[in-house]
Structure formats: C-alpha cells, structure tokens
Scaffold this active site. Structure first.
Site, mmCIF file in Angstrom:
data_model
loop_
_atom_site.group_PDB
_atom_site.id
_atom_site.type_symbol
_atom_site.label_atom_id
_atom_site.label_comp_id
_atom_site.label_asym_id
_atom_site.label_seq_id
_atom_site.Cartn_x
_atom_site.Cartn_y
_atom_site.Cartn_z
ATOM 1 N N HIS A 96 0.851 -1.193 0.000
ATOM 2 C CA HIS A 96 0.000 0.000 0.000
ATOM 3 C C HIS A 96 0.887 1.243 0.000
ATOM 4 C CE1 HIS A 96 -2.899 3.012 1.145
ATOM 5 N NE2 HIS A 96 -3.830 2.180 0.713
ATOM 6 N N GLU A 98 0.713 3.885 1.582
ATOM 7 C CA GLU A 98 1.022 4.401 2.929
ATOM 8 C C GLU A 98 2.176 3.613 3.554
ATOM 9 O OE1 GLU A 98 -3.037 4.156 4.281
ATOM 10 O OE2 GLU A 98 -3.538 5.682 2.796
HETATM 11 P P1 13P Z 1 -9.938 5.885 0.088
HETATM 12 O O1 13P Z 1 -11.030 5.009 -0.496
HETATM 13 O O2 13P Z 1 -10.244 6.369 1.458
HETATM 14 O O3 13P Z 1 -9.525 6.952 -0.873
HETATM 15 O O4 13P Z 1 -8.655 4.936 0.277
HETATM 16 C C1 13P Z 1 -8.257 4.118 -0.765
HETATM 17 C C2 13P Z 1 -7.224 3.197 -0.256
HETATM 18 O O5 13P Z 1 -6.123 3.605 0.063
HETATM 19 C C3 13P Z 1 -7.563 1.786 -0.121
HETATM 20 O O6 13P Z 1 -6.453 0.998 0.109
#
Ligand code: 13P
Length: 251
Positions: A96, A98
């Site tokens: 991901h 993040e």
């Molecule tokens: P959002 O749907 O909150 O934009 O997040 C997407 C996401 O990072 C899913 O892994």
C-alpha cells in the site's frame, strides 16, 4: 475468467469492539442480500481472530493490511504471514502507498512479503500507483512498471494467485477520483505488462482493482471498464451502507 472483487481496507480505524460490530453488520447485510462479486475486508491485525469466525466465509473473505518480511524470530512488534494465516485470514494487502511512503517499504522488501504471504496460502492484494507529481509529469506508466518488479519475479503459477490494486496516491482519501478513462488506460497498460511477462491467459485471469476515493456514486462507472475488476476501498469501507453501495455496483 477473472473475478470481480470489492475489498475494504480499514487502515488504522476502529477499535476491537467497533470492528466486530462493523463486521457483524456487514455480514448481516450481505447474507440478506448476496453480493455479485467477491467481498473482502482487510482489518488491523488485532481484529483478525475475532472477525474471521463471525463472517460467513462463503460471502466475506478476511485479510490483513500488511505482514512482516521475515519468517519469525526477534523482530519486535512485527506480525508474520504465518500468524496472519493462523487467524483464518485468507488475504493480505501488500505494498500500500502508505506503507511504501511512511514505512519505507521498497520493491525488495515487498518481494519478500509477497513470497511469505504465498508460502502461507494468503492471497496478496498487491498495490501499485503513482503520486501526483509523477502523474503530472506523465510518468505513471513507468512508476507502476517499476513497482511490479516485486511480483514479476514470481512463477506464472504464483503470479496467478495474486490480486493487483492500482491506487493513484493523489486519489487516496482526497475525494479526487481517477476518471473512468484514466483508470481504464492504466489498468489496460498494467494488463499489457502482464501479457508481456506471463502471456495472455495469466493476464486475462488477473483481477486488477481500482482504489482511491471510490464511492457508491462513482463505483459503477469505474467498474464498468473492461480492465477494472473491482475496487480497494478505504474510507467508504468503514460504513456498511457505503461499502454495500459499492458492492452493489456489480448488480
Ligand atoms: P480511500 O477510499 O479512502 O480513498 O482509500 C483508498 C485506499 O487507500 C484503499 O487501500
């Protein structure tokens, strides 16, 4: 042919009691009104062992949001793929944006994680996607091609077990969504890379999900694209009515 999948990524939201309540409510909603696609919820580690027994596994798969890049041992605070699998979870989100940006996960680290997930019979949901500056410089294709290096060392058989998720970082949690055309273009490009590497059949069987501000109001037009096989959902996965609204885009 490939599956349509809607997967939720709870991220670092919901304490244990709230998470159990959300899983129960979703299970009730989808038992009463069966989905037309595979549904997965990826939760924080601590929820997994409590959530897996309360959802009907024929309807909802459960996954983690990460796992360690090591098998076991003195890695304080880490959770291994084997531990995730021992909870009854069947999926794990890996790569991901993040994790890549805040926790320094590299192509090499992710390659290890993917291998360990597969060795423990977990299905990786492997995320790729560019940041805004890369999109503005029209470098998105280069970026996703480089990120795929973590999974392009797999055998065709193992590659066939993974799910990909294209998540443009500029669309995550921002309310900005890729247009259906932008999503289709890059999903088709990603599939063309799989064709080059593994051939048409493997590429045709690979589900490629879109993630980034996906909502009930835009899911249908995104999922209608031939190379968009569902979504990886963040914020909208935290409310059953929103998540089910996205799942119902396949009805
Ligand atoms: P959002 O749907 O909150 O934009 O997040 C997407 C996401 O990072 C899913 O892994």
């Amino acid at each position: 042919m490939r599956k349509n999948i809607v997967a939720g990524n709870w991220k670092m939201n919901k304490n244990l009691q709230e998470g159990i309540a959300l899983a129960k409510e979703l299970n009730e909603a989808l038992t009463a009104d069966k989905p037309n696609c595979d549904v997965v919820i990826c939760t924080p580690f601590i929820h997994l062992a409590s959530v897996t027994p309360i959802v009907d596994e024929a309807i909802i798969g459960v996954g983690a949001e990460n796992c360690a890049d090591k098998v076991s041992g003195a890695y304080t605070g880490e959770v291994s793929a084997e531990m995730v699998a021992s909870t009854g979870a069947k999926y794990v989100i890996l790569g991901h944006s993040e994790r890549r940006s805040y926790y320094g996960e590299t192509v090499e680290i992710l390659e290890e994680k993917v291998k360990l997930a597969l060795a423990n019979n977990l299905t990786p949901i492997f995320c790729i996607g560019e940041v805004l500056e890369e999109r503005q410089a029209e470098k998105q294709n280069e970026v996703v091609a480089a990120q795929l290096a973590s999974v392009f060392t797999l055998s065709a058989e193992d590659f066939g077990k993974i799910i990909l998720a294209y998540e443009p970082v500029w669309a995550i949690g921002t309310g900005l969504t890729a247009t259906p055309e932008q999503a289709q273009d890059i999903h088709a490009y990603i599939r063309s890379l799989i064709v080059e590497k593994y051939g048409q059949e493997v590429a045709d069987n690979c589900s490629i999900l879109y993630g980034g501000s996906c909502k009930p109001s835009n899911a249908k037009e995104l999922f209608a694209n031939p190379d968009v096989d569902g979504g990886l959902i963040g914020g909208a996965a935290l409310k059953v009515s929103d998540f089910k609204g996205i799942i119902d885009a396949f009805k």
